[in-house]
Motif scaffolding. Structure first.
Motif, short mmCIF file in Angstrom:
data_model
loop_
_atom_site.label_atom_id
_atom_site.label_comp_id
_atom_site.label_asym_id
_atom_site.label_seq_id
_atom_site.Cartn_x
_atom_site.Cartn_y
_atom_site.Cartn_z
N MET A 1 0.85 -1.20 0.00
CA MET A 1 0.00 0.00 0.00
C MET A 1 0.88 1.24 0.00
SD MET A 1 -3.02 1.01 2.67
CE MET A 1 -3.96 2.52 2.48
N ILE A 2 0.50 2.24 -0.78
CA ILE A 2 1.26 3.48 -0.88
C ILE A 2 0.68 4.51 0.08
CG2 ILE A 2 1.91 5.38 -2.40
CD1 ILE A 2 1.95 3.40 -4.68
N ASP A 3 1.55 5.15 0.82
CA ASP A 3 1.15 6.15 1.81
C ASP A 3 1.25 7.54 1.19
OD1 ASP A 3 0.49 7.55 4.07
OD2 ASP A 3 2.38 7.19 5.11
N PHE A 4 0.10 8.13 0.83
CA PHE A 4 0.06 9.49 0.29
C PHE A 4 -0.10 10.46 1.46
CE2 PHE A 4 -1.60 6.92 -3.31
CZ PHE A 4 -0.64 7.26 -4.26
N GLN A 5 1.03 10.90 1.99
CA GLN A 5 1.00 11.74 3.19
C GLN A 5 0.69 13.20 2.85
OE1 GLN A 5 4.40 11.32 5.91
NE2 GLN A 5 5.04 9.54 4.71
N LYS A 6 -0.08 13.83 3.73
CA LYS A 6 -0.31 15.27 3.63
C LYS A 6 -0.64 15.82 5.01
CE LYS A 6 -5.27 15.11 2.54
NZ LYS A 6 -6.30 15.50 1.55
N ARG A 7 -0.45 17.11 5.15
CA ARG A 7 -0.84 17.78 6.39
C ARG A 7 -1.25 19.21 6.03
NH1 ARG A 7 4.84 17.81 6.50
NH2 ARG A 7 5.79 19.85 6.92
N LEU A 8 -2.04 19.84 6.88
CA LEU A 8 -2.51 21.20 6.64
C LEU A 8 -1.83 22.17 7.59
CD1 LEU A 8 -6.37 20.80 6.10
CD2 LEU A 8 -4.61 21.23 4.38
N LEU A 9 -1.40 23.29 7.05
CA LEU A 9 -0.88 24.42 7.82
C LEU A 9 -1.83 25.59 7.60
CD1 LEU A 9 2.89 24.18 6.78
CD2 LEU A 9 1.77 23.12 8.75
N VAL A 10 -2.21 26.27 8.67
CA VAL A 10 -3.21 27.33 8.57
C VAL A 10 -2.61 28.66 9.00
CG1 VAL A 10 -5.48 28.13 9.34
CG2 VAL A 10 -5.08 25.69 8.98
N SER A 11 -2.86 29.67 8.18
CA SER A 11 -2.41 31.04 8.49
C SER A 11 -3.64 31.91 8.77
CB SER A 11 -1.62 31.60 7.31
OG SER A 11 -1.30 32.95 7.54
N ARG A 12 -3.63 32.64 9.89
CA ARG A 12 -4.73 33.55 10.23
C ARG A 12 -4.26 34.98 10.16
NH1 ARG A 12 -9.01 33.05 15.16
NH2 ARG A 12 -9.83 31.60 13.63
N PHE A 13 -5.03 35.82 9.46
CA PHE A 13 -4.67 37.24 9.36
C PHE A 13 -5.90 38.06 8.98
CE2 PHE A 13 -3.70 35.21 5.31
CZ PHE A 13 -4.40 36.01 4.40
N GLY A 14 -5.80 39.38 9.20
CA GLY A 14 -6.86 40.30 8.78
C GLY A 14 -6.70 40.62 7.31
N ASP A 15 -7.69 40.27 6.50
CA ASP A 15 -7.61 40.39 5.05
C ASP A 15 -8.09 41.76 4.59
OD1 ASP A 15 -7.79 40.13 2.30
OD2 ASP A 15 -8.65 38.13 2.36
N PRO A 16 -7.20 42.58 3.99
CA PRO A 16 -7.61 43.93 3.55
C PRO A 16 -8.68 43.90 2.47
CG PRO A 16 -5.46 43.38 2.66
CD PRO A 16 -5.80 42.32 3.65
N ARG A 17 -8.82 42.79 1.76
CA ARG A 17 -9.85 42.68 0.73
C ARG A 17 -11.22 42.47 1.34
NH1 ARG A 17 -6.92 37.70 -2.09
NH2 ARG A 17 -6.93 37.19 0.14
N ARG A 18 -11.25 42.16 2.65
CA ARG A 18 -12.52 41.88 3.35
C ARG A 18 -12.65 42.78 4.57
NH1 ARG A 18 -12.12 35.21 3.19
NH2 ARG A 18 -11.63 35.06 0.96
#
Length: 344
Positions: free
Chosen positions: A1-18
């Motif tokens: 079996m092949i292990d397709f590894q992934k992980r999520l990194l999240v960035s939080r900021f105040g968006d000038p477009r919103r």
């Protein structure tokens, strides 16, 4: 079996477009199950259009300017190209149809050569004549076979292409590069070592397992041309990168006329996709190595590059050049969905 590894990194900021509303934006980090190399997927990176995508560049002026002193055009080729040592090779150049192979004037090693693909000075991506394109690969194979006969210590060989100057090439006229070495190049040796290590870990060759897994999953497999199977990797290392695999061990003896014709058919499918995507430049490479090993099949790799045009940004930033990780704003699965129809 092949292990397709992934992980999520999240960035939080105040968006000038919103109006500076706090937003959470994810970056998906993927790990290649064979090499361990990392790719990052982020929708917030500068979009592909800034690489020239979607706007077909008018290159008529630089193409016209490049014709005057082109050493690869028929009128100049005989007098401006280098000659092989006839006492060793039995000839001064290798030819087949319009394909013309000779030593590289700026060599990368002892057997560095160039193969001019044909008489046409400029060919748009996706528009190569299949017969002429095939002749260029065949004559490159014939040269490498002679090199191996003369110098069996040359364990590694590659046939590569820079299409247009944006891919790193110095000349517009279509050509291949041919290289044979005892200990590399680095990636060719690394690729072989990774495949051998993976075969030991899985108890069987990795590539057939990968192809079977991707065909069953359907997300990144795109099609076949004869014995070649084509797919998008889980963690690509280039924009719109596509790999083709064929079952024979990756030796010169495996490169029959028919197998190379099937490879060319697949490459042209990919290149037509690039053309429809508005990409006019690419790199490709065919990896060969000795001795024969069933864990190391024939492998051909092609990736799009930033467009050759008068403006635009490079497809390599600090992340790729200095940090050694590729960053994309589109998923490999979306590329595969776009490319699959080109394989019929």
């Amino acid at each position: 079996m092949i292990d397709f590894q992934k992980r999520l990194l999240v960035s939080r900021f105040g968006d000038p477009r919103r109006d500076f509303e706090l937003v959470d934006l994810p970056t998906e980090v993927r790990v290649c199950p064979l090499t361990g190399k990392i790719s990052r997927l982020t929708a917030e990176r500068v979009k592909g259009a800034s690489l020239g995508e979607g706007v077909w560049p008018d290159v008529s002026r630089p193409v016209a300017a490049s014709r005057a002193d082109c050493p690869f055009c028929p009128a100049a080729l005989e007098t401006k190209s280098c000659r092989l040592d006839e006492t060793r090779f039995g000839r001064t150049r290798f030819t087949r149809g319009e394909a013309f192979l000779f030593p590289n004037l700026a060599p990368y090693g002892p057997y560095s050569a160039v193969t001019v693909i044909g008489h046409e000075h400029f060919t748009e991506v996706g528009s190569y004549d299949p017969a002429r394109y095939l002749d260029a690969f065949l004559v490159s194979r014939d040269y490498l076979a002679k090199v191996r006969e003369l110098d069996p210590a040359m364990r590694y060989a590659v046939i590569t292409q820079n299409h247009l100057p944006a891919s790193g090439g110095t000349l517009v006229h279509p050509h291949l590069q041919v290289q044979a070495e005892a200990d590399g190049p680095t990636y060719a040796a690394y690729w072989r070592e990774c495949l051998q290590k993976a075969a030991r870990g899985h108890g069987r060759p990795f590539v057939p397992l990968l192809v079977a897994t991707e065909k069953a999953g359907g997300e990144r497999y795109v099609g076949a041309t004869g014995r070649w199977e084509w797919l998008i990797m889980w963690a690509p290392q280039g924009f719109c990168e596509v790999w083709g695999f064929a079952p024979p061990a990756a030796t010169l003896d495996a490169l029959s006329d028919g197998l190379l014709a099937e490879m060319v058919a697949g490459l042209l499918c990919v290149q037509r996709w690039y053309r429809d995507r508005g990409r006019n430049s690419f790199n490709l490479g065919l990896y060969l190595s000795e001795p024969a090993d069933p864990a190391v099949p024939l492998a051909c790799r092609i990736m799009a590059r930033a467009n050759w045009s008068s403006f635009g940004r490079s497809d390599r930033s600090f992340f790729e050049v200095l940090l050694g990780e590729m960053v994309f704003d589109q998923s490999p699965e979306s590329w595969a969905a776009e490319l699959r129809p080109y394989f019929g």
